[in-house]
Design a protein around this motif. Structure first.
Motif, PDB file in Angstrom:
ATOM      1  N   SER A   1       0.839  -1.211   0.000  1.00 12.71           N
ATOM      2  CA  SER A   1       0.000   0.000   0.000  1.00 12.71           C
ATOM      3  C   SER A   1       0.867   1.251   0.000  1.00 12.71           C
ATOM      4  O   SER A   1       0.527   2.257  -0.645  1.00 12.71           O
TER       5      SER A   1
ATOM      6  N   GLN B   1      -7.340   0.605  -0.871  1.00  5.84           N
ATOM      7  CA  GLN B   1      -7.612  -0.562  -0.033  1.00  5.84           C
ATOM      8  C   GLN B   1      -8.719  -0.230   0.973  1.00  5.84           C
ATOM      9  O   GLN B   1      -9.602  -1.027   1.223  1.00  5.84           O
TER      10      GLN B   1
ATOM     11  N   ASP C   1      -5.568  -1.717  -5.092  1.00  9.76           N
ATOM     12  CA  ASP C   1      -5.000  -2.203  -3.838  1.00  9.76           C
ATOM     13  C   ASP C   1      -6.026  -3.068  -3.114  1.00  9.76           C
ATOM     14  O   ASP C   1      -6.954  -2.555  -2.487  1.00  9.76           O
ATOM     15  N   GLU C   2      -5.841  -4.362  -3.193  1.00  4.39           N
ATOM     16  CA  GLU C   2      -6.731  -5.336  -2.549  1.00  4.39           C
ATOM     17  C   GLU C   2      -8.196  -5.070  -2.845  1.00  4.39           C
ATOM     18  O   GLU C   2      -9.039  -5.094  -1.947  1.00  4.39           O
TER      19      GLU C   2
HETATM   20 MG   LIG Z   1      -2.047  -2.757   2.046  1.00  6.99          MG
END
Ligand SMILES: [Mg+2]
Ligand SMILES: Nc1ncnc2c1ncn2[C@@H]1O[C@H](COP(=O)(O)OP(=O)(O)OP(=O)(O)O)[C@@H](O)[C@H]1O
Lengths: 253, 500
Positions: free
Chosen positions: A45, A89, A174-175
């Motif tokens: 991240s 995220q 991000d995720e």
């Molecule tokens: Mg992360």
């Protein structure tokens, strides 16, 4: 050779005296999708924030080019207008601002920065409707304040919806798969795949190999302790899934 | 008709010589008995009985009105300036001001080229039509007439005719005093008594402009009434007086102000607004206030000390105040409701933005007197720069106000570290059945929110404007459509330069 969409050379970054990125090297040519996998806290991240221009980080070394241009010299809004998009995220809540209003403000801000005229309301509505249908985002959700009270999965879908509307050159996810149920994972993956294009690249951060069955990457990177320690094809993800990260710890040259 | 028998008793304090010389003069011309030449456009400098007489004469007022003003003036002499508000300003010298048609302290700009570029930039952003700019900026000899800007006399006339068909009276307070004395005498100061407070008393003595609205029984006013449509006498008075009366079962929505900043030579503004709602009547009063806040050091800004009060006199009547405050160097303003009628309801929705060195002390009072009365307060204060923004609210329930209900929500948003926001609620209940709820929050725009918006392409100022517009949404929704759109732009402009 064509100019890569993203080129990161020996990137070092620190936060509050602590070095998190310790020499990231990465080249993503146009049209390619690269996956990044790595332990919690390894700095994935952080990499996405540093690329997007978050203030808190100090960049001590290295260089980043977006389609050949010096990314690190631009402020966050300029980076966005230049085509960099980050699906967070943890998407941020903006109370009182209807999702629709936010989308329109974002699109027009980017158009303005690029010297283009405002999108007309009918054109905007059409674009939102199309993207919304594809991602199973109903109009009711678009009237609600952005991310406020959205479920985890709804937040992620709203991120991809924004990505679809803004048509960026470089997408960082991000995720985006975390918190999605099985059906939603399908829908979101379909949405992301629809955006794959010859002039658009993606960096997909994930913990789960499963996502990569849906969004098949060209390259998979293993991220460990602030740098990329291994790269390979999609089978690398399967290998990781089977064995875990232990084999790759300290593997960096 | 000259009434010189009356004069000596009226003004015992004036020295004999003055009175004699007045009496020896041409009676018709000086029927009001004072020394100043009424042909002159200017009242004498300073506040005196003569000033009051001058104003009354200028307005061709009947004798009863002059007496009313003089009475207010006498009371004023016994009062001292209040100091409880959280605002600081140099002492205002009331003797160093003009109360009628002040001469310009600085020469008026001769063309738009001489106007403060910051003001022009603001007109650009607000989209103020070119032909209106000269008027707003106070250009000496504008190329268009004021009434042309105010959509021409004929439009206003048609507008007034349409209202007259349903019996609505909408005119200047001066005209109402002359043409509708019975209504004025019945209602003027019936909500804000002459002796209510320092500024209200001052206003009563010297008010020079303002609106009068009368909505007859059972009539729903067919349009939003806006001061914009009422032809102002050339100079907007610094002491305005507005009176709105809604008879039983009637409805009216009134809009005051406009988003475009007006250059104004008057430093002190002390308006009084009175609303009266009879049985089942509803008055909705919306204000967008954007006076020139002064240059970047706050110089030349306006002091705005206003008394606004609505009286829900009838059963089940309703009064709602919605205000957007952005201008003024100093604002002192508490639109209030007296909930006298059983089942009446008061509402207050407010957005107050302060930036630079502005000081705002604003809020409301909800006085529950009748049974089953209810009130709702939503206040959104936004402070940026070096400004200070205070919400001061009072909610009280009288012993007879059975089942009184209030809900108050008071949110403050701070932008930066050098501004302040304060909430000062006073709650007073004299009966056990009253239920008062109060919620207050103070927040800052978070770095994460800013970064998120910027990642999507908004620059810092656009991001702040968007977040602030979200913060005030609950209140924006209560504004009439036309004000809402303009207000969103105005918010963005008011907060320029507040980040980075
Ligand atoms: Mg992360
Ligand atoms: N403000 C901060 N101050 C100090 N350390 C920080 C700060 N922000 C992040 N870190 C640290 O930086 C490291 C990398 O965090 P990052 O969020 O980039 O990890 P990640 O790879 O995305 O992890 P995950 O898979 O859990 O999302 C972590 O050890 C984290 O605690």
């Amino acid at each position: 050779m064509t100019t890569p969409i993203l080129e990161i050379r020996n990137l070092h970054a620190r936060i509050e005296e602590r070095e998190i990125l310790k020499g990231v090297n990465l080249i993503i040519p146009p049209g390619e999708v690269h996956a990044v996998m790595g332990r919690n806290g390894s700095g994935k991240s952080t990499l996405s924030y540093v690329l997007a221009g978050k203030e808190d980080y100090e960049i001590t070394e290295g260089e980043v080019l977006l389609d050949g241009e010096n990314l690190l010299e631009m402020d966050p809004a300029e980076r966005a207008a230049a085509g960099l998009f980050l699906a967070f995220q943890y998407p941020i809540e903006i109370p009182g601002v209807a999702t629709m209003t936010f989308l329109k403000a974002a699109i027009n801000a980017q158009r303005k920065a690029r010297g283009e005229g405002e999108l007309s309301t009918p054109d905007f509505m059409r674009a939102v409707k199309t993207a919304g249908t594809e991602l199973n985002v109903d109009t009711d959700m678009l009237k609600r304040p952005l991310n406020v009270g959205f479920s985890g999965g709804e937040k992620k879908r709203a991120e991809v919806l924004q990505m679809a509307l803004l048509q960026p050159k470089m997408c960082i996810l991000d995720e985006t798969d975390s918190g999605l149920d099985i059906d939603a994972l399908q829908v979101v993956s379909k949405g992301v795949n629809a955006l794959r294009a010859a002039n658009r690249s993606m960096l997909v951060i994930t913990h789960y190999q499963r996502l990569l069955n849906h969004i098949v990457p060209d390259v998979v990177h293993v991220f460990s302790d602030g740098r990329i320690v291994e790269s390979g094809d999609k089978d690398l993800a399967l290998q990781l899934e089977a064995k875990g990260y232990a084999d790759f710890d300290g593997a960096a040259a | 008709m000259a009434d010189y028998d009356h004069i000596p008793t009226l003004k015992e304090n004036i020295d004999r010589a003055t009175v004699d010389s007045v009496l020896s003069l041409d009676v018709d011309k000086y029927k009001y008995g004072f020394e100043t030449d009424i042909e002159s456009d200017m009242a004498p400098k300073g506040l005196s009985e003569d000033t009051v007489r001058f104003i009354s004469a200028k307005k061709n007022e009947p004798e009863w009105m002059l007496e009313w003003r003089l009475d207010a003036y006498k009371r004023f002499l016994t009062l001292t300036e209040p100091t409880w508000a959280k605002v600081h300003y140099p002492q205002i010298d009331l003797q160093d001001m003009y109360y009628y048609a002040a001469p310009k302290s600085t020469p008026a700009p001769k063309s738009l080229d001489e106007v403060d570029p910051a003001l022009i930039a603001m007109y650009d952003k607000l989209g103020v039509p070119l032909r209106e700019r000269e008027i707003l900026a106070g250009v000496e000899r504008p190329n268009v007439a004021v009434d042309a800007v105010m959509d021409s006399v004929s439009v206003v006339t048609t507008f007034r005719e349409e209202l007259a068909k349903v019996g609505i009276i909408f005119c200047s307070i001066a005209e109402a005093i002359r043409e509708h004395p019975d209504l004025v005498r019945k209602y003027l100061a019936s909500v804000v008594p002459v002796s209510d407070n320092y500024y209200a008393t001052l206003n009563s003595a010297v008010f020079t402009d303002g609106s009068f609205v009368y909505i007859p029984k059972g009539v729903r006013c067919p349009m939003e009434l806006s001061t914009y449509f009422r032809i102002n006498e050339k100079k907007t008075g610094q002491f305005e007086r507005t009176l709105i009366i809604a008879e039983a079962d009637s409805y009216v929505s009134y809009l005051e102000g406009c988003t475009a900043p007006m250059r104004d030579e008057n430093q002190l503004h002390a308006a009084v607004v009175e609303l009266v709602a009879l049985d089942n009547a509803e008055i909705k009063y919306s204000t967008v206030q954007n006076w020139y806040p002064g240059d970047k050091d706050g110089k030349g800004g306006i002091y705005n000390f206003v008394t606004k009060r609505g009286d829900c006199r009838g059963a089940n009547s309703k009064i709602s105040w919605t205000q957007v405050e952005t201008g003024s160097a100093i604002t002192w303003k508490y639109p209030s409701c007296i909930l006298r009628g059983d089942g009446s309801r008061g509402e207050f929705y407010s957005i107050a933005i302060s930036n630079g060195h502005q000081q705002v002390d604003s809020g409301t009072k909800m006085i529950h007197l009748g049974k089953n009365t209810s009130s709702r307060i939503i206040s959104k204060g936004i402070a940026a720069g070096f400004s200070d923004n205070t919400y001061r609210g009072q909610v009280s329930a009288h012993a007879k106000a059975k089942n009184a209900r209030n809900f108050t929500q008071c949110d403050s948003l701070l932008i930066g570290d050098t501004c302040g926001a304060h909430t000062v609620p006073y709650i007073e209940s004299r009966n056990g059945s009253a239920v008062f709820e109060h919620e207050a929050t103070t927040s800052k725009i978070s770095d994460d929110q800013m970064f998120y918006c910027q990642q999507r392409g908004l620059n810092e100022e656009e991001a702040v404007a968007l977040i602030v517009n979200g913060f005030v949404r609950d209140v924006l929704q209560h504004l009439p459509m036309e004000f809402m759109v303009e207000t969103q732009k105005l918010i963005a402009i008011s907060l320029e330069g507040s980040v980075g």
